[in-house]
Design an enzyme around this catalytic site. Structure first.
Site, mmCIF file in Angstrom:
data_model
loop_
_atom_site.group_PDB
_atom_site.id
_atom_site.type_symbol
_atom_site.label_atom_id
_atom_site.label_comp_id
_atom_site.label_asym_id
_atom_site.label_seq_id
_atom_site.Cartn_x
_atom_site.Cartn_y
_atom_site.Cartn_z
ATOM 1 N N GLU A 206 44.562 32.847 46.116
ATOM 2 C CA GLU A 206 45.072 33.315 44.696
ATOM 3 C C GLU A 206 46.348 34.070 45.171
ATOM 4 O O GLU A 206 47.292 33.959 44.168
ATOM 5 C CB GLU A 206 44.151 34.198 43.963
ATOM 6 C CG GLU A 206 42.850 33.458 43.450
ATOM 7 C CD GLU A 206 41.741 34.419 42.861
ATOM 8 O OE1 GLU A 206 42.147 35.697 43.106
ATOM 9 O OE2 GLU A 206 40.836 34.014 42.286
ATOM 10 N N CYS B 134 40.241 42.020 40.212
ATOM 11 C CA CYS B 134 40.252 41.051 39.163
ATOM 12 C C CYS B 134 41.375 41.233 38.094
ATOM 13 O O CYS B 134 42.216 40.456 37.636
ATOM 14 C CB CYS B 134 39.024 40.902 38.316
ATOM 15 S SG CYS B 134 37.488 41.208 39.515
ATOM 16 N N LYS C 298 45.038 41.519 39.666
ATOM 17 C CA LYS C 298 45.347 40.315 40.128
ATOM 18 C C LYS C 298 45.623 39.168 38.857
ATOM 19 O O LYS C 298 46.507 38.398 38.921
ATOM 20 C CB LYS C 298 43.840 39.766 40.752
ATOM 21 C CG LYS C 298 44.279 38.481 41.445
ATOM 22 C CD LYS C 298 43.718 37.176 40.468
ATOM 23 C CE LYS C 298 42.382 37.241 39.755
ATOM 24 N NZ LYS C 298 41.216 37.088 40.827
ATOM 25 N N TYR D 146 39.142 33.002 48.515
ATOM 26 C CA TYR D 146 39.646 33.081 46.937
ATOM 27 C C TYR D 146 41.048 34.107 47.335
ATOM 28 O O TYR D 146 41.830 34.112 46.548
ATOM 29 C CB TYR D 146 38.584 34.307 46.340
ATOM 30 C CG TYR D 146 37.311 33.692 45.855
ATOM 31 C CD1 TYR D 146 37.201 33.383 44.326
ATOM 32 C CD2 TYR D 146 36.306 33.676 46.730
ATOM 33 C CE1 TYR D 146 36.047 33.016 43.774
ATOM 34 C CE2 TYR D 146 34.986 33.022 46.056
ATOM 35 C CZ TYR D 146 35.074 32.750 44.748
ATOM 36 O OH TYR D 146 34.058 32.393 44.000
ATOM 37 N N GLU E 190 38.228 16.631 26.895
ATOM 38 C CA GLU E 190 37.740 15.373 26.446
ATOM 39 C C GLU E 190 37.419 14.580 27.641
ATOM 40 O O GLU E 190 36.542 13.624 27.520
ATOM 41 C CB GLU E 190 38.476 14.881 25.395
ATOM 42 C CG GLU E 190 39.819 14.127 25.926
ATOM 43 C CD GLU E 190 40.737 13.147 24.775
ATOM 44 O OE1 GLU E 190 39.909 12.630 24.177
ATOM 45 O OE2 GLU E 190 41.627 13.800 24.737
ATOM 46 N N HIS F 253 40.355 15.636 20.244
ATOM 47 C CA HIS F 253 41.454 14.920 21.157
ATOM 48 C C HIS F 253 42.800 15.499 20.514
ATOM 49 O O HIS F 253 42.671 15.642 19.161
ATOM 50 C CB HIS F 253 41.132 13.510 20.535
ATOM 51 C CG HIS F 253 42.416 12.425 20.980
ATOM 52 N ND1 HIS F 253 42.420 11.919 22.439
ATOM 53 C CD2 HIS F 253 43.338 11.773 20.293
ATOM 54 C CE1 HIS F 253 43.532 11.413 22.623
ATOM 55 N NE2 HIS F 253 44.047 11.106 21.258
ATOM 56 N N CYS G 58 37.322 45.705 40.450
ATOM 57 C CA CYS G 58 37.585 44.757 39.571
ATOM 58 C C CYS G 58 38.854 45.392 38.589
ATOM 59 O O CYS G 58 39.551 44.764 38.611
ATOM 60 C CB CYS G 58 36.436 44.548 38.723
ATOM 61 S SG CYS G 58 36.716 43.550 37.329
HETATM 62 P P1 NDP Z 1 36.432 34.946 51.273
HETATM 63 O O1 NDP Z 1 35.086 35.212 52.110
HETATM 64 O O2 NDP Z 1 36.317 34.140 49.983
HETATM 65 O O3 NDP Z 1 37.398 34.387 52.346
HETATM 66 C C1 NDP Z 1 37.571 34.741 53.713
HETATM 67 C C2 NDP Z 1 38.445 33.842 54.540
HETATM 68 O O4 NDP Z 1 38.608 34.685 55.683
HETATM 69 C C3 NDP Z 1 37.873 32.753 54.691
HETATM 70 O O5 NDP Z 1 38.774 32.031 54.770
HETATM 71 C C4 NDP Z 1 37.541 33.089 56.295
HETATM 72 O O6 NDP Z 1 37.543 31.845 57.045
HETATM 73 C C5 NDP Z 1 38.613 33.945 56.609
HETATM 74 N N1 NDP Z 1 38.452 34.860 57.744
HETATM 75 C C6 NDP Z 1 37.267 35.488 57.817
HETATM 76 N N2 NDP Z 1 37.234 36.467 59.036
HETATM 77 C C7 NDP Z 1 38.319 35.805 59.543
HETATM 78 C C8 NDP Z 1 38.890 36.248 61.048
HETATM 79 N N3 NDP Z 1 38.151 37.303 61.782
HETATM 80 N N4 NDP Z 1 39.954 35.723 61.372
HETATM 81 C C9 NDP Z 1 40.592 34.876 60.444
HETATM 82 N N5 NDP Z 1 40.139 34.510 59.402
HETATM 83 C C10 NDP Z 1 39.021 35.081 58.936
HETATM 84 O O7 NDP Z 1 36.805 36.529 51.132
HETATM 85 P P2 NDP Z 1 38.376 36.885 50.294
HETATM 86 O O8 NDP Z 1 38.565 38.163 50.894
HETATM 87 O O9 NDP Z 1 38.972 35.986 50.006
HETATM 88 O O10 NDP Z 1 37.306 37.580 48.896
HETATM 89 C C11 NDP Z 1 36.138 38.352 49.108
HETATM 90 C C12 NDP Z 1 35.390 38.123 47.900
HETATM 91 O O11 NDP Z 1 35.745 38.578 46.763
HETATM 92 C C13 NDP Z 1 35.044 36.585 47.699
HETATM 93 O O12 NDP Z 1 34.455 35.905 48.314
HETATM 94 C C14 NDP Z 1 34.555 36.450 46.281
HETATM 95 O O13 NDP Z 1 33.395 36.642 46.127
HETATM 96 C C15 NDP Z 1 35.513 37.934 45.609
HETATM 97 N N6 NDP Z 1 36.513 37.334 44.809
HETATM 98 C C16 NDP Z 1 36.639 36.608 43.867
HETATM 99 C C17 NDP Z 1 37.307 36.205 43.084
HETATM 100 C C18 NDP Z 1 37.271 35.471 41.858
HETATM 101 O O14 NDP Z 1 36.046 35.429 41.178
HETATM 102 N N7 NDP Z 1 38.335 34.601 41.168
HETATM 103 C C19 NDP Z 1 38.754 36.759 43.489
HETATM 104 C C20 NDP Z 1 38.978 37.561 44.607
HETATM 105 C C21 NDP Z 1 37.593 37.623 45.364
HETATM 106 P P3 NDP Z 1 36.262 30.994 57.074
HETATM 107 O O15 NDP Z 1 36.056 30.014 55.836
HETATM 108 O O16 NDP Z 1 36.349 30.037 58.478
HETATM 109 O O17 NDP Z 1 35.063 31.799 57.449
#
Ligand code: NDP
Length: 453
Positions: free
Chosen positions: A182, A48, A51, A178, A441, A436, A43
């Protein structure tokens, strides 16, 4: 048996530091914490916090355009990544020192080295030293997961972004979650040409469909090239230090950099879990019960290493519940069911509760939604819209989900989450007088459902 410590925490991230501090400062426990990397964890050091500073930095491009449209005489130069990095690094140093200071004031003994579990009460440090503890807390977090593809090592992961010396001219971001979303928005805002490959039909799988569509449409309008139904076949070195990418859509393109944002996996390897008898599950997640206890009674785990919900505030709550349970004798389990959250995309997305799709699978619902041009953009002819959405139970009238895609949506949804967590009904929202003129709102003036299901 006399132990060296009452609690030994492995990992100095959000969960580990909170547990160590509370156990030492509030429960008077003798606590040690081992961290092999920088104090603060994902984080603070590579997630976080940096970022969010990048989100702030990248927002100025649109803000300057808007200011000019409002009548300000502005001459923006380019974005100086080096200047930003210097400030960012200084802030991360300050935060890391603050974390260390907190632990020191609480009387926690810190070991700046790796620790491994040897048996249910014994740890071995990288230096070879052996220590014993009545309880062990695993809070080692997670790390980016890179898919197995030819040339995958030519790509980078989110940890690397915060160490870049310069911004690339172009980047391919792989993933639709995410981090991918982002980073796509941030880098686009900073002037990088961004392409995002997502293997599914729409980015942000699992979130409310209408919100997903709204965000991706605005991202495209802002200049991000999103290619859905597209994945990487292979990477190979390209000209001028770039990376040549072969896509499943038949494309063959060179990008300055490639970023894998394809999920994160628990950091559970090399901790001695097998020898200690701690079972792990999918992707190496440490398996725990609702009190964060593993199958070995003296060993607990919180945060991303358990792969429940990979979010800082969740790790912190799990850590606090662990301390309540173990050191205050009050069994406490954190409720993971209504955790609010945000995706810091541009536009920002704040949510709490169920998506429309998840809610209608559970019960009969009414959907209240509005997408409109916010006042701030109307004057200057901006066409982008914000989305406000409430999902209401037809049986109980309670709000089951709230979704906001707008500037400051994360701030707005934090407050909506208080009301919704208390069981607010649609009529409670209706009774609330509007502030407002605001965006929020709209949440208390949504009169007619747009659909029922
Ligand atoms: P996520 O699980 O959110 O997303 C992973 C993405 O990668 C999905 O779109 C998934 O596709 C794709 N993916 C997974 N495996 C493969 C593969 N082998 N080939 C191609 N695409 C693939 O993970 P992130 O890495 O974005 O983030 C990790 C975690 O960190 C999040 O789940 C969240 O909990 C946390 N986080 C929170 C944030 C916030 O609160 N604002 C900001 C950043 C991270 P599919 O959908 O098809 O499975």
């Amino acid at each position: 048996m006399a132990f060296d410590f009452d609690l030994f925490v492995i990992g100095g991230g959000s969960g580990g530091v909170r547990a160590a501090r509370l156990a030492a400062a509030e429960a008077g426990a003798r606590v040690a914490l081992a961290e092999a990397d920088r104090m603060g964890g994902t984080c603070v050091i590579r997630g976080c916090v940096p970022k969010k500073y990048m989100v702030f930095a990248s927002g100025y491009r649109a803000a300057m355009r808007e200011a000019a449209d409002y009548g300000w005489d502005l001459r923006a130069g380019g974005f100086d990544w080096g200047r930003f990095r210097a400030r960012l690094d200084a802030e991360l140093d300050r935060l890391e020192a603050a974390y260390r200071g907190t632990l020191a004031r609480a009387g926690v003994t810190v070991f700046d080295e790796r620790a491994e579990i040897e048996d249910p009460h014994t740890l071995r440090l990288a230096s070879g030293r052996r220590l014993t503890a009545r309880h062990i807390l695993i809070a080692t977090g997670g790390r980016p997961d890179v898919p197995d593809r030819p040339g995958a090592g030519l790509g980078q992961v989110s940890d690397d972004v915060f160490r870049w010396d310069s911004l690339p001219g172009s980047i391919l971001i792989v993933g639709g979650g995410y981090i991918a979303t982002e980073m796509a928005c941030i880098l686009n805002g900073l002037g990088v040409r961004v392409t995002q490959f997502y293997r599914g039909a729409q980015i942000l799988r699992g979130f409310d469909d209408e919100a997903r569509g709204h965000i991706s449409e605005h991202m495209r309008d802002a200049g991000v090239t999103i290619r859905v139904g597209t994945d990487v076949i292979a990477l190979e070195p390209g000209p001028a230090g770039g990376v040549r990418v072969q896509g499943t859509d038949g494309s063959d393109q060179v990008f300055d950099r490639v970023l894998w944002a394809t999920g994160r996996r628990p950091n559970s390897g090399g901790l001695g879990l097998e020898a200690a008898g701690v079972p792990t599950g999918r992707r190496g997640a440490v398996l725990v019960d609702r009190f964060s206890q593993t199958a070995v009674p003296s060993i607990f785990a919180v945060g991303d290493v358990t792969d429940r919900l990979q979010l800082t505030p969740v790790a912190i709550r799990e850590a606090a519940a662990f301390v309540e349970t173990v050191f205050h004798g009050r069994p406490t389990a954190f409720d993971h069911s209504t955790v609010p959250g945000a995706v810091f995309s541009q536009p920002e997305y704040g949510y709490v509760g169920l998506s429309e799709e998840a809610a209608r699978d559970r019960e009969a619902i009414e959907v209240y939604a509005t997408a409109f041009r916010p006042m701030r953009g109307v004057l200057i002819g901006r066409t982008d819209r914000v989305l406000m959405k409430l999902i209401v139970s037809r049986a109980t009238r309670r709000i089951l989900g709230c979704h906001i895609v707008a500037d400051h949506a994360a701030e707005l949804v934090q407050l909506a989450a208080v009301a919704i967590g208390m069981g607010a009904t649609k009529e409670d929202f209706d009774r609330t007088c509007a502030v407002h003129p605001t965006l929020a709102e709209e949440l208390v003036t949504l009169k007619t459902p747009v659909r029922t299901a």
